[in-house]
Design a protein around this motif. Structure first.
Motif, PDB file in Angstrom:
ATOM      1  N   ARG A  65      51.842  72.969 -82.868  1.00  0.00           N
ATOM      2  CA  ARG A  65      51.339  72.551 -84.181  1.00  0.00           C
ATOM      3  C   ARG A  65      52.436  71.970 -85.077  1.00  0.00           C
ATOM      4  O   ARG A  65      52.144  71.507 -86.171  1.00  0.00           O
ATOM      5  CB  ARG A  65      50.721  73.746 -84.904  1.00  0.00           C
ATOM      6  CG  ARG A  65      49.604  74.396 -84.157  1.00  0.00           C
ATOM      7  CD  ARG A  65      48.375  73.619 -84.352  1.00  0.00           C
ATOM      8  NE  ARG A  65      47.222  74.369 -83.872  1.00  0.00           N
ATOM      9  CZ  ARG A  65      46.052  73.840 -83.767  1.00  0.00           C
ATOM     10  NH1 ARG A  65      45.855  72.600 -84.123  1.00  0.00           N
ATOM     11  NH2 ARG A  65      45.051  74.546 -83.321  1.00  0.00           N
ATOM     12  N   LYS A 106      47.471  68.230 -87.154  1.00  0.00           N
ATOM     13  CA  LYS A 106      47.269  69.577 -86.615  1.00  0.00           C
ATOM     14  C   LYS A 106      48.185  70.578 -87.315  1.00  0.00           C
ATOM     15  O   LYS A 106      47.811  71.708 -87.562  1.00  0.00           O
ATOM     16  CB  LYS A 106      47.515  69.616 -85.108  1.00  0.00           C
ATOM     17  CG  LYS A 106      46.395  69.018 -84.298  1.00  0.00           C
ATOM     18  CD  LYS A 106      45.204  69.923 -84.317  1.00  0.00           C
ATOM     19  CE  LYS A 106      44.128  69.452 -83.375  1.00  0.00           C
ATOM     20  NZ  LYS A 106      42.928  70.268 -83.460  1.00  0.00           N
ATOM     21  N   GLN A 109      46.653  71.387 -90.695  1.00  0.00           N
ATOM     22  CA  GLN A 109      45.513  72.280 -90.511  1.00  0.00           C
ATOM     23  C   GLN A 109      45.994  73.702 -90.235  1.00  0.00           C
ATOM     24  O   GLN A 109      45.455  74.668 -90.764  1.00  0.00           O
ATOM     25  CB  GLN A 109      44.648  71.803 -89.346  1.00  0.00           C
ATOM     26  CG  GLN A 109      43.888  70.546 -89.624  1.00  0.00           C
ATOM     27  CD  GLN A 109      43.179  70.004 -88.391  1.00  0.00           C
ATOM     28  OE1 GLN A 109      43.487  70.374 -87.261  1.00  0.00           O
ATOM     29  NE2 GLN A 109      42.249  69.099 -88.604  1.00  0.00           N
ATOM     30  N   TRP A 110      47.009  73.809 -89.392  1.00  0.00           N
ATOM     31  CA  TRP A 110      47.544  75.120 -89.022  1.00  0.00           C
ATOM     32  C   TRP A 110      48.154  75.817 -90.236  1.00  0.00           C
ATOM     33  O   TRP A 110      47.982  77.020 -90.424  1.00  0.00           O
ATOM     34  CB  TRP A 110      48.571  74.960 -87.908  1.00  0.00           C
ATOM     35  CG  TRP A 110      49.127  76.245 -87.394  1.00  0.00           C
ATOM     36  CD1 TRP A 110      48.470  77.187 -86.656  1.00  0.00           C
ATOM     37  CD2 TRP A 110      50.453  76.732 -87.568  1.00  0.00           C
ATOM     38  NE1 TRP A 110      49.320  78.217 -86.354  1.00  0.00           N
ATOM     39  CE2 TRP A 110      50.539  77.963 -86.906  1.00  0.00           C
ATOM     40  CE3 TRP A 110      51.577  76.229 -88.206  1.00  0.00           C
ATOM     41  CZ2 TRP A 110      51.705  78.710 -86.875  1.00  0.00           C
ATOM     42  CZ3 TRP A 110      52.734  76.967 -88.174  1.00  0.00           C
ATOM     43  CH2 TRP A 110      52.780  78.195 -87.515  1.00  0.00           C
ATOM     44  N   GLU A 128      40.347  79.245 -86.509  1.00  0.00           N
ATOM     45  CA  GLU A 128      41.057  77.984 -86.432  1.00  0.00           C
ATOM     46  C   GLU A 128      40.358  77.098 -85.407  1.00  0.00           C
ATOM     47  O   GLU A 128      39.899  77.570 -84.379  1.00  0.00           O
ATOM     48  CB  GLU A 128      42.502  78.236 -86.000  1.00  0.00           C
ATOM     49  CG  GLU A 128      43.340  77.008 -85.956  1.00  0.00           C
ATOM     50  CD  GLU A 128      44.753  77.285 -85.472  1.00  0.00           C
ATOM     51  OE1 GLU A 128      45.571  76.378 -85.590  1.00  0.00           O
ATOM     52  OE2 GLU A 128      45.022  78.378 -84.964  1.00  0.00           O
ATOM     53  N   ASP A 129      40.267  75.811 -85.702  1.00  0.00           N
ATOM     54  CA  ASP A 129      39.629  74.844 -84.800  1.00  0.00           C
ATOM     55  C   ASP A 129      38.174  75.203 -84.491  1.00  0.00           C
ATOM     56  O   ASP A 129      37.684  74.993 -83.393  1.00  0.00           O
ATOM     57  CB  ASP A 129      40.407  74.703 -83.486  1.00  0.00           C
ATOM     58  CG  ASP A 129      41.647  73.860 -83.646  1.00  0.00           C
ATOM     59  OD1 ASP A 129      41.685  73.051 -84.588  1.00  0.00           O
ATOM     60  OD2 ASP A 129      42.547  73.998 -82.828  1.00  0.00           O
ATOM     61  N   THR A 145      36.857  68.116 -81.999  1.00  0.00           N
ATOM     62  CA  THR A 145      38.270  68.242 -82.385  1.00  0.00           C
ATOM     63  C   THR A 145      39.118  67.195 -81.731  1.00  0.00           C
ATOM     64  O   THR A 145      38.800  66.618 -80.748  1.00  0.00           O
ATOM     65  CB  THR A 145      38.826  69.632 -82.021  1.00  0.00           C
ATOM     66  OG1 THR A 145      38.643  69.829 -80.619  1.00  0.00           O
ATOM     67  CG2 THR A 145      38.163  70.703 -82.818  1.00  0.00           C
TER      68      THR A 145
END
Length: 145
Positions: A65, A106, A109-110, A128-129, A145
């Motif tokens: 990530r 990513k 988002q993480w 997550e995801d 995704t």
């Protein structure tokens, strides 16, 4: 004096003058570490450990990530790539080179996920995801995704 005695490196100077302190030479404002500093795997390991703590890395797969920019272009270049940087600290891990070159999206988002996970009460389940099975674009196409 710096040029004559310490090869022009502030890091070399403070390391020589204060040898008992555990210096993180990459943190100096100049951003210039001593010549051949990154050739020593112990320095790379020290950097990766520090970066991992700062970014909240809990498992080796969390590194997928992290965007290239967080490692520093000079370190990545002299090491031969992000895979080589991480292999210095995690030699037992077989890294997927393609996943390590993914975008900063990513990572962002993480980071949001990590922030929510640590801020919300433990009774709130964070995923997550997560891909909702029925949410679709207005065109009817399914999200993925």
């Amino acid at each position: 004096i710096l040029s004559a005695y310490y090869s022009g490196s502030i890091g070399n100077a403070v390391s020589a003058i204060y040898p008992d302190y555990n210096w993180e030479l990459w943190r100096f404002k100049s951003g210039i570490s001593p010549k051949h500093y990154w050739n020593d795997k112990k320095n790379v390991q020290k950097f990766v450990t520090c970066l991992g703590k700062n970014l909240g890395i809990k498992a080796t797969d969390d590194w997928y990530r992290i965007p290239r920019s967080k490692f520093g272009e000079h370190l990545v270049r002299v090491s031969g790539g992000i895979t080589e940087v991480l292999s210095a600290s995690y030699p037992q891990k077989q890294w997927n080179r393609a996943k390590l070159t993914s975008s900063a999206k990513k990572h962002n988002q993480w980071m949001i996920y990590q922030t929510l996970r640590t801020t919300l009460p433990s009774s709130v389940r964070t995923l997550e995801d997560y891909l909702h099975p029925t949410i679709r674009f207005s065109t009817g196409k399914q999200l993925h995704t």
